[in-house]
Motif scaffolding. Structure first.
Motif, PDB file in Angstrom:
ATOM      1  N   ARG A   1       1.098  -1.335   0.262  1.00 54.67           N
ATOM      2  CA  ARG A   1       0.174   0.320   0.392  1.00 54.67           C
ATOM      3  C   ARG A   1       0.687   1.085   0.104  1.00 54.67           C
ATOM      4  NH1 ARG A   1      -4.448  -1.539   3.766  1.00 54.67           N
ATOM      5  NH2 ARG A   1      -5.899  -2.521   2.907  1.00 54.67           N
TER       6      ARG A   1
ATOM      7  N   GLU B   1      -1.204   4.008  -2.157  1.00 60.50           N
ATOM      8  CA  GLU B   1      -2.737   3.271  -2.476  1.00 60.50           C
ATOM      9  C   GLU B   1      -3.614   4.311  -3.053  1.00 60.50           C
ATOM     10  OE1 GLU B   1      -4.686  -0.332  -1.516  1.00 60.50           O
ATOM     11  OE2 GLU B   1      -3.008  -0.007  -2.713  1.00 60.50           O
ATOM     12  N   SER B   2      -3.793   5.150  -2.544  1.00 61.33           N
ATOM     13  CA  SER B   2      -4.302   6.199  -2.298  1.00 61.33           C
ATOM     14  C   SER B   2      -4.293   6.507  -4.255  1.00 61.33           C
ATOM     15  CB  SER B   2      -4.419   7.246  -2.207  1.00 61.33           C
ATOM     16  OG  SER B   2      -4.665   7.365  -0.549  1.00 61.33           O
TER      17      SER B   2
ATOM     18  N   ARG C   1      -3.994   4.134  -6.595  1.00 59.53           N
ATOM     19  CA  ARG C   1      -4.375   3.023  -7.204  1.00 59.53           C
ATOM     20  C   ARG C   1      -5.690   3.483  -6.777  1.00 59.53           C
ATOM     21  NH1 ARG C   1      -0.222  -0.128  -4.060  1.00 59.53           N
ATOM     22  NH2 ARG C   1       1.269  -0.269  -4.982  1.00 59.53           N
ATOM     23  N   TRP C   2      -6.564   3.562  -5.933  1.00 61.89           N
ATOM     24  CA  TRP C   2      -7.437   3.989  -5.223  1.00 61.89           C
ATOM     25  C   TRP C   2      -8.251   4.844  -6.233  1.00 61.89           C
ATOM     26  CZ3 TRP C   2     -11.982   2.572  -2.442  1.00 61.89           C
ATOM     27  CH2 TRP C   2     -11.501   1.738  -1.307  1.00 61.89           C
TER      28      TRP C   2
ATOM     29  N   ILE D   1     -13.918   9.483  -2.283  1.00 62.85           N
ATOM     30  CA  ILE D   1     -12.875   7.777  -2.387  1.00 62.85           C
ATOM     31  C   ILE D   1     -11.812   7.575  -1.583  1.00 62.85           C
ATOM     32  CG2 ILE D   1     -10.943   6.637  -4.780  1.00 62.85           C
ATOM     33  CD1 ILE D   1     -12.430   8.795  -6.491  1.00 62.85           C
ATOM     34  N   HIS D   2     -11.532   8.882  -1.445  1.00 62.99           N
ATOM     35  CA  HIS D   2     -10.152   9.225  -0.224  1.00 62.99           C
ATOM     36  C   HIS D   2     -11.263   8.970   0.897  1.00 62.99           C
ATOM     37  CE1 HIS D   2      -6.659  10.784   1.359  1.00 62.99           C
ATOM     38  NE2 HIS D   2      -5.612  10.203   0.144  1.00 62.99           N
TER      39      HIS D   2
ATOM     40  N   GLU E   1     -11.674   5.184   1.566  1.00 62.26           N
ATOM     41  CA  GLU E   1     -10.220   4.474   1.926  1.00 62.26           C
ATOM     42  C   GLU E   1      -9.658   4.120   3.405  1.00 62.26           C
ATOM     43  OE1 GLU E   1      -5.208   4.186   0.379  1.00 62.26           O
ATOM     44  OE2 GLU E   1      -6.592   5.654  -0.276  1.00 62.26           O
TER      45      GLU E   1
ATOM     46  N   SER F   1     -18.898   1.947  -1.986  1.00 61.47           N
ATOM     47  CA  SER F   1     -18.473   0.938  -1.898  1.00 61.47           C
ATOM     48  C   SER F   1     -19.300   0.038  -3.572  1.00 61.47           C
ATOM     49  CB  SER F   1     -18.520   0.549  -1.052  1.00 61.47           C
ATOM     50  OG  SER F   1     -17.583   0.382   0.362  1.00 61.47           O
TER      51      SER F   1
ATOM     52  N   ILE G   1     -15.204   1.368  -8.123  1.00 63.50           N
ATOM     53  CA  ILE G   1     -15.169   0.877  -6.910  1.00 63.50           C
ATOM     54  C   ILE G   1     -15.245  -0.445  -6.355  1.00 63.50           C
ATOM     55  CG2 ILE G   1     -15.047   1.366  -4.456  1.00 63.50           C
ATOM     56  CD1 ILE G   1     -15.485   4.751  -5.997  1.00 63.50           C
TER      57      ILE G   1
ATOM     58  N   PHE H   1     -13.123  -2.255  -7.891  1.00 63.33           N
ATOM     59  CA  PHE H   1     -11.460  -2.379  -6.976  1.00 63.33           C
ATOM     60  C   PHE H   1     -11.550  -3.255  -6.144  1.00 63.33           C
ATOM     61  CE2 PHE H   1      -8.194   0.138  -4.922  1.00 63.33           C
ATOM     62  CZ  PHE H   1      -7.129  -0.146  -5.146  1.00 63.33           C
TER      63      PHE H   1
ATOM     64  N   ARG I   1      -5.964  -3.934  -5.854  1.00 69.27           N
ATOM     65  CA  ARG I   1      -6.023  -3.490  -4.188  1.00 69.27           C
ATOM     66  C   ARG I   1      -4.814  -4.627  -3.568  1.00 69.27           C
ATOM     67  NH1 ARG I   1     -10.593  -4.228   0.517  1.00 69.27           N
ATOM     68  NH2 ARG I   1      -9.226  -2.017   1.608  1.00 69.27           N
TER      69      ARG I   1
END
Length: 222
Positions: free
Chosen positions: A13, A17-18, A20-21, A158-159, A162, A189, A194, A197, A204
């Motif tokens: 991550r 990772e953020s 990727r998100w 999105i953040h 996560e 979700s 998302i 993912f 992820r």
């Protein structure tokens, strides 16, 4: 036609990772080139690819971008995830900075000495439930909309999702006092990109284990 973005980072991550998100939420396919040993990092540094000799690095639109915030800003703007005007962007930035602070606390748990982990975990839970999550709960209550800003999916949403999922890894019922955030989690979700993912087999990354942390320490000399 431009190729897929290529992400250069360890197989975990961290600060990638953020990114990727964001790409996943925007429906953008990406490739990854993993840094698995110190020589891989040295090769990037010695090749002059890393502006400040640090990763993450993302190859996108003919650029080799570094600095996680700059990369995320670019992606959010490119895929219309940063609001319709400067005021919306300012709110999105404020919310993102808050969740970044919380996630930063969570990310360093594996690096904490064993005798300090419980105290650090307690601090995360306290901060999440008294400083950060109340802000987002109030925002959703005050405007009565599905998203944090402008009633449209943004980087802030999105953040926050996560961050919520990371916090739930620390304490499964951490949202128990926040009904609007519970509903928010369910809505975001289920955004199709998302949701994809979040499925097994996606790009992820899992929680870091001891083996991963040991390898990261070797790569970065920490």
């Amino acid at each position: 036609m431009a190729g897929k973005p290529k992400l250069h980072y360890t197989k975990g991550r961290g600060k990638m990772e953020s990114i990727r998100w964001l790409l996943a939420a925007a429906g953008v396919e990406f490739e990854e080139e993993f840094i698995e040993k110190k020589e891989d990092l040295d090769k990037l540094c010695n090749g002059g690819f890393l502006l400040f000799q640090q990763v993450p690095m993302v190859e996108i639109d003919g650029m080799k971008m570094v600095q996680s915030r700059a990369i995320a800003n670019y992606i959010a703007a490119k895929y219309n995830l940063c609001g319709k005007d400067l005021k919306e962007r300012a709110w999105i930035d404020m919310y993102v900075e808050g969740t970044t602070d919380l996630m930063g606390m969570i990310m360093i748990i594996p690096l904490q000495p064993a005798d300090k982990k419980d105290k650090h975990l307690a601090l995360i839970i306290e901060r999440a439930t008294t400083r950060y999550f109340p802000v987002y709960e109030k925002a959703l209550k005050d405007h009565g909309q599905d998203y944090l800003v402008g009633n449209k999916l943004s980087w802030a949403d999105i953040h926050l999702l996560e961050a919520i999922l990371m916090a739930e890894e620390c304490k499964a019922d951490i949202l128990s006092a926040f009904p609007l955030l519970q509903a928010f989690k369910g809505r975001i979700s289920n955004v199709p990109t998302i949701k994809k993912f979040l499925q097994p087999g996606s790009k992820r990354k899992p929680q870091p284990d001891e083996k991963y942390i040991a390898n990261v320490r070797k790569i970065f000399n920490v």
